[in-house]
Design an enzyme around this catalytic site. Structure first.
Site, mmCIF file in Angstrom:
data_model
loop_
_atom_site.group_PDB
_atom_site.id
_atom_site.type_symbol
_atom_site.label_atom_id
_atom_site.label_comp_id
_atom_site.label_asym_id
_atom_site.label_seq_id
_atom_site.Cartn_x
_atom_site.Cartn_y
_atom_site.Cartn_z
ATOM 1 N N ARG A 169 0.805 -1.223 0.000
ATOM 2 C CA ARG A 169 0.000 0.000 0.000
ATOM 3 C C ARG A 169 0.841 1.277 0.000
ATOM 4 N NH1 ARG A 169 -3.832 -1.875 4.885
ATOM 5 N NH2 ARG A 169 -2.070 -3.260 5.243
ATOM 6 N N LYS A 219 9.221 -0.550 4.786
ATOM 7 C CA LYS A 219 8.279 0.409 5.375
ATOM 8 C C LYS A 219 8.813 1.070 6.641
ATOM 9 C CE LYS A 219 4.082 -0.947 6.962
ATOM 10 N NZ LYS A 219 2.608 -1.151 6.900
ATOM 11 N N ASN A 272 0.162 2.540 6.833
ATOM 12 C CA ASN A 272 0.046 1.579 5.734
ATOM 13 C C ASN A 272 0.070 2.265 4.378
ATOM 14 O OD1 ASN A 272 -0.320 -0.806 7.409
ATOM 15 N ND2 ASN A 272 -2.286 0.104 7.927
ATOM 16 N N ARG A 276 20.204 22.837 8.815
ATOM 17 C CA ARG A 276 20.382 21.432 8.414
ATOM 18 C C ARG A 276 21.307 20.698 9.368
ATOM 19 N NH1 ARG A 276 22.462 22.450 2.580
ATOM 20 N NH2 ARG A 276 22.846 20.210 2.674
HETATM 21 C C1 UD1 Z 1 -2.693 -5.380 11.910
HETATM 22 C C2 UD1 Z 1 -3.668 -6.175 12.794
HETATM 23 C C3 UD1 Z 1 -4.951 -5.388 12.980
HETATM 24 C C4 UD1 Z 1 -4.637 -4.027 13.564
HETATM 25 C C5 UD1 Z 1 -3.586 -3.289 12.726
HETATM 26 C C6 UD1 Z 1 -3.119 -2.044 13.472
HETATM 27 C C7 UD1 Z 1 -3.245 -8.565 12.346
HETATM 28 C C8 UD1 Z 1 -3.737 -9.758 11.637
HETATM 29 N N1 UD1 Z 1 -3.962 -7.436 12.171
HETATM 30 O O1 UD1 Z 1 -3.301 -5.216 10.644
HETATM 31 O O2 UD1 Z 1 -5.825 -6.088 13.841
HETATM 32 O O3 UD1 Z 1 -5.809 -3.266 13.662
HETATM 33 O O4 UD1 Z 1 -2.425 -4.121 12.527
HETATM 34 O O5 UD1 Z 1 -2.220 -1.289 12.704
HETATM 35 O O6 UD1 Z 1 -2.268 -8.651 13.045
HETATM 36 N N2 UD1 Z 1 4.251 -8.204 9.335
HETATM 37 C C9 UD1 Z 1 5.296 -9.109 9.335
HETATM 38 N N3 UD1 Z 1 5.147 -10.296 8.705
HETATM 39 C C10 UD1 Z 1 4.003 -10.665 8.076
HETATM 40 C C11 UD1 Z 1 2.937 -9.737 8.085
HETATM 41 C C12 UD1 Z 1 3.078 -8.524 8.717
HETATM 42 O O7 UD1 Z 1 6.348 -8.832 9.898
HETATM 43 O O8 UD1 Z 1 3.969 -11.776 7.543
HETATM 44 C C13 UD1 Z 1 4.414 -6.914 10.015
HETATM 45 C C14 UD1 Z 1 4.296 -5.733 9.068
HETATM 46 O O9 UD1 Z 1 5.570 -5.360 8.587
HETATM 47 C C15 UD1 Z 1 3.717 -4.649 9.966
HETATM 48 C C16 UD1 Z 1 2.938 -5.428 11.019
HETATM 49 O O10 UD1 Z 1 3.381 -6.772 10.946
HETATM 50 O O11 UD1 Z 1 4.715 -3.896 10.629
HETATM 51 C C17 UD1 Z 1 1.437 -5.401 10.776
HETATM 52 O O12 UD1 Z 1 1.147 -5.891 9.482
HETATM 53 P P1 UD1 Z 1 0.132 -5.144 8.531
HETATM 54 O O13 UD1 Z 1 0.081 -5.874 7.243
HETATM 55 O O14 UD1 Z 1 0.413 -3.691 8.499
HETATM 56 O O15 UD1 Z 1 -1.222 -5.456 9.334
HETATM 57 P P2 UD1 Z 1 -2.529 -4.594 9.345
HETATM 58 O O16 UD1 Z 1 -3.344 -4.963 8.164
HETATM 59 O O17 UD1 Z 1 -2.209 -3.173 9.545
HETATM 60 MG MG MG Z 2 -0.385 -2.038 9.514
#
Ligand code: UD1
Ligand code: MG
Length: 408
Positions: free
Chosen positions: A16, A23, A230, A302
């Site tokens: 995203r 990120k 995100n 800076r």
């Molecule tokens: C997640 C939560 C959601 C919450 C939101 C808050 C889950 C399933 N959902 O959703 O309930 O409201 O955060 O911001 O946990 N990441 C990994 N490995 C993976 C997947 C993700 O390290 O395989 C890390 C990402 O880099 C990120 C974090 O986990 O820093 C959250 O992942 P993201 O995909 O942003 O989850 P959300 O959809 O935001």
């Molecule tokens: Mg997230």
């Protein structure tokens, strides 16, 4: 007291954001997002911090190479947040303590919030505790589902919500504290039964609750602190909130910021008491400003700028990697780069240090009590002794200075 460790999830690819940069390295007020999350962990006392990295792992590790308390854990395929935590199993399977879990994309986290969660966890002898918040627009977040008594039943991700669940405004900002052993037992049972076919950490909570353990969900997060980044728009939003915090702290410490909305100050900047920052000033990077200074309007400071006390920098002055001693005045239209300026020096309007000769950067040293007339072009490398008087509108090179000083 139980030992506490933290796991920070930072492996995601972030489609995203539409970016090549991992990120968590995207900057909020001059620092990578991950830096703020690490700060919060350290402030509540964690013996070790496991950071799960995947996409762009080398870049992330390199950026934080100096941090000895971090243990890097690789997640080769991003199969969801539960899978990411499970990648730490080798390190933590026998750990009998508390495990904090946070996301690397939540830079607005505050340590005080975590202290509340820790207190609730310890007071209730719970297996897990999490912070929640209420959002007017909960789109995209996991929803907190509670039973008729108000106890948490579980978290449902936005994409998996029923129509009724979509209207729940209490959401999961992803700030959790777990009993480590119970957490890892539950993680083994998580299945990718959801729209994204991912292993969700949020499902581990329902599993823990279903096994009869106590989980507390405490509304401890202010809505603005829940912003998970995100998208680029959320990055900007997080930056604005962080900027307000930085400025508030400076104001509490006795700095006047005349027009906060039109001023930008890096998180790493240090500004002394009774200094006034005028509108449209941009302070970027490692900058230190002393007391009773007046900076701006329209000043650009800076990285590597070091101002003593009582310094005045006026409109359209740009300073980079330079030290200005007490009482220096540069009121209009100047560039000072890679310079060292002594006490009580007057820099006339339009003065420039020509610090780059096409190949290398050179320094300009100006002694104490010098007068630099308007429009002087100071060609580096250059060294002016104490009390030098430079006439307006001239080009000053070291050769010329040496000749004059030797009476030629
Ligand atoms: C997640 C939560 C959601 C919450 C939101 C808050 C889950 C399933 N959902 O959703 O309930 O409201 O955060 O911001 O946990 N990441 C990994 N490995 C993976 C997947 C993700 O390290 O395989 C890390 C990402 O880099 C990120 C974090 O986990 O820093 C959250 O992942 P993201 O995909 O942003 O989850 P959300 O959809 O935001
Ligand atoms: Mg997230």
């Amino acid at each position: 007291m139980a030992e506490r460790v933290a796991i920070i999830l930072a492996a995601g690819i972030s489609s995203r954001m539409n970016t090549n940069l991992p990120k968590v390295l995207h900057e909020v007020c001059g620092r990578p997002m991950l830096a703020y999350v690490l700060d919060a962990c350290r402030q509540v006392g964690t013996s070790k911090i496991y950071v799960v990295v995947g996409y762009g792992a080398e870049q992330v590790e390199e950026r934080f190479a100096g941090s000895k308390d971090i243990i890097w854990v690789k997640q080769d395929q991003q199969q969801g947040t539960a899978h990411a935590v499970l990648c730490c199993k080798e390190h933590l399977k026998d750990f009998d303590g508390q495990t904090l879990i946070l996301c690397g994309d939540g830079p607005l986290i505050r340590a005080e919030m975590f202290r509340t969660v820790i207190e609730c966890y310890e007071a209730g002898q719970s297996a897990a505790a999490l912070a929640t918040t209420i959002l007017d627009d909960p789109t995209g977040y996991g929803r907190i589902v509670r039973d008729a008594y108000g106890n948490i039943k579980g978290i449902v991700e936005h994409n998996d919500c029923t129509k009724d669940q979509l209207s729940i405004k209490e959401v999961n900002p992803s700030y959790y504290l777990f009993n480590n052993k119970i957490l890892f037992e539950a993680l083994e049972k998580v299945k990718p039964d959801n729209v994204r076919h991912e292993y969700y950490l949020t499902d581990a909570l329902s599993i823990i609750i279903a096994t009869g353990h106590k989980v507390v969900a405490v509304t401890a997060v202010r809505p603005e602190e829940a912003v998970g980044v995100n998208s680029r728009a959320e990055l900007t939003q997080a930056g604005k909130i962080m900027q307000r915090r930085i400025q508030q702290k400076l104001m509490d410490n006795g700095v006047t910021i005349v027009d906060p909305v039109n001023t930008w100050v890096d998180a790493r900047a240090d500004i002394g008491q009774d200094t006034v920052i005028e509108p449209f000033t941009y302070i970027h990077g490692q900058v230190k400003i002393g007391q009773n200074c007046r900076v701006g309007p329209f000043a650009y400071l800076r990285s590597g700028t070091l101002l003593g006390d009582d310094v005045v920098l006026g409109v359209f002055t740009e300073i980079k990697n330079s030290t200005l001693a007490d009482g220096v005045r540069a009121r209009h239209l100047s560039y000072l780069g890679d310079a060292s300026v002594g006490r009580n020096v007057n820099i006339g309007a339009g003065t420039i240090t020509a610090n780059f000769d096409g190949q290398k950067i050179c320094r300009t040293d100006i002694g104490n009590d010098c007068y630099i007339g308007s429009g002087a072009m100071l060609i580096a490398p250059l060294s002016l002794r104490d009390g030098s008087h430079i006439k307006p509108g001239i080009v000053v090179s070291q050769d010329e200075v040496d000749k004059t000083e030797n009476g030629n």
